[in-house]
Write a protein that holds these residues in place. Structure first.
Motif, PDB file in Angstrom:
ATOM      1  N   MET A   1       0.773  -1.098  -0.101  1.00 11.72           N
ATOM      2  CA  MET A   1       0.069  -0.011  -0.078  1.00 11.72           C
ATOM      3  C   MET A   1       0.895   1.220   0.044  1.00 11.72           C
ATOM      4  SD  MET A   1      -2.906   1.344   2.633  1.00 11.72           S
ATOM      5  CE  MET A   1      -2.117   0.999   4.035  1.00 11.72           C
ATOM      6  N   ILE A   2       0.519   2.130  -0.997  1.00 11.19           N
ATOM      7  CA  ILE A   2       1.366   3.381  -1.113  1.00 11.19           C
ATOM      8  C   ILE A   2       0.630   4.440  -0.659  1.00 11.19           C
ATOM      9  CG2 ILE A   2       2.738   4.933  -2.733  1.00 11.19           C
ATOM     10  CD1 ILE A   2       2.337   1.367  -3.791  1.00 11.19           C
ATOM     11  N   VAL A   3       1.086   5.212   0.510  1.00  9.93           N
ATOM     12  CA  VAL A   3       0.512   6.380   0.883  1.00  9.93           C
ATOM     13  C   VAL A   3       1.230   7.841   0.565  1.00  9.93           C
ATOM     14  CG1 VAL A   3      -0.223   7.396   3.053  1.00  9.93           C
ATOM     15  CG2 VAL A   3      -0.374   4.977   2.667  1.00  9.93           C
ATOM     16  N   TRP A   4       0.468   8.789   0.046  1.00  9.76           N
ATOM     17  CA  TRP A   4       1.191  10.020  -0.298  1.00  9.76           C
ATOM     18  C   TRP A   4       0.176  11.251   0.100  1.00  9.76           C
ATOM     19  CZ3 TRP A   4      -0.095  14.344  -3.214  1.00  9.76           C
ATOM     20  CH2 TRP A   4       1.031  15.264  -3.485  1.00  9.76           C
ATOM     21  N   GLY A   5       0.982  12.272   0.507  1.00  8.16           N
ATOM     22  CA  GLY A   5       0.142  13.672   0.802  1.00  8.16           C
ATOM     23  C   GLY A   5      -0.658  13.702   1.829  1.00  8.16           C
ATOM     24  N   GLY A   6      -1.600  14.735   1.469  1.00 15.72           N
ATOM     25  CA  GLY A   6      -2.822  14.976   2.695  1.00 15.72           C
ATOM     26  C   GLY A   6      -1.940  15.900   3.596  1.00 15.72           C
TER      27      GLY A   6
END
Length: 184
Positions: free
Chosen positions: A71-76
């Motif tokens: 799972m790849i998480v970016w930004g926010g």
């Protein structure tokens, strides 16, 4: 009392650092964390580097996609930890990858044509690449389109800005995308 989660735009990393220092000072004053006494610290003692946290910071408005194994998480953005400070965007060059087989998070620094720090983007993973579209950043909504190549063997993953042909969609915040027959 006011709801600070509605304050926009989120602020810079410098303001984030200042708010974290203030939060630490408040925690220390509350007795949560005790500072070392001066006599306990030897002059010239090397300070160990701060370890990466075991996972990404809490966030809202981020993207999270999967390639089937990760799972790849970016930004926010992150809510300001102290009243009176604005929310702030998370670093645009930072990606968090969760290995679904081992249960371990890994922080990866990216390079290339980085998208601006933003929230409310949409993303999908196709053919070992993350495609990112739209979102909201410090200057408003955008319709910019980016690709992050996940097949790189070196220590950095690289972003590329994609120039699309034809009429682009209007600038959007909080939109969606999906993959059908291996296409966006």
């Amino acid at each position: 009392s006011s709801d600070l989660s509605c304050l926009w735009p989120p602020v810079t990393a410098a303001a984030c650092y200042a708010s974290l220092l203030l939060e630490l000072a408040v925690a220390m004053a509350d007795g949560i964390e005790e500072p070392l006494e001066e006599e306990e610290m030897e002059e010239g003692d090397p300070q160990p580097p701060a370890p990466d946290p075991p996972g990404p910071a809490e966030r809202s408005g981020h993207v999270a996609v999967t390639d089937g194994r990760h799972m790849i998480v970016w930004g926010g953005h992150k809510n300001a930890p102290v009243r009176g400070l604005y929310d702030f965007y998370l670093p645009r060059d930072e990606i968090w990858i969760y290995n679904m087989e081992t249960g371990i998070w890994k922080k990866q620094i990216t390079k290339g044509e980085l998208p601006p720090s933003m929230s409310g983007s949409c993303a999908a993973c196709v053919n070992k690449a993350v495609f990112l579209l739209g979102g909201h950043h410090a200057r408003g909504n955008t319709n910019e389109f980016y690709m992050l190549d996940l097949s790189c063997e070196d220590s950095f993953l690289e972003w590329s800005r994609i120039d699309c042909k034809g009429v682009p969609p209007s600038a959007k915040d909080k939109l969606g995308v999906w993959v059908y027959k291996n296409r966006l």
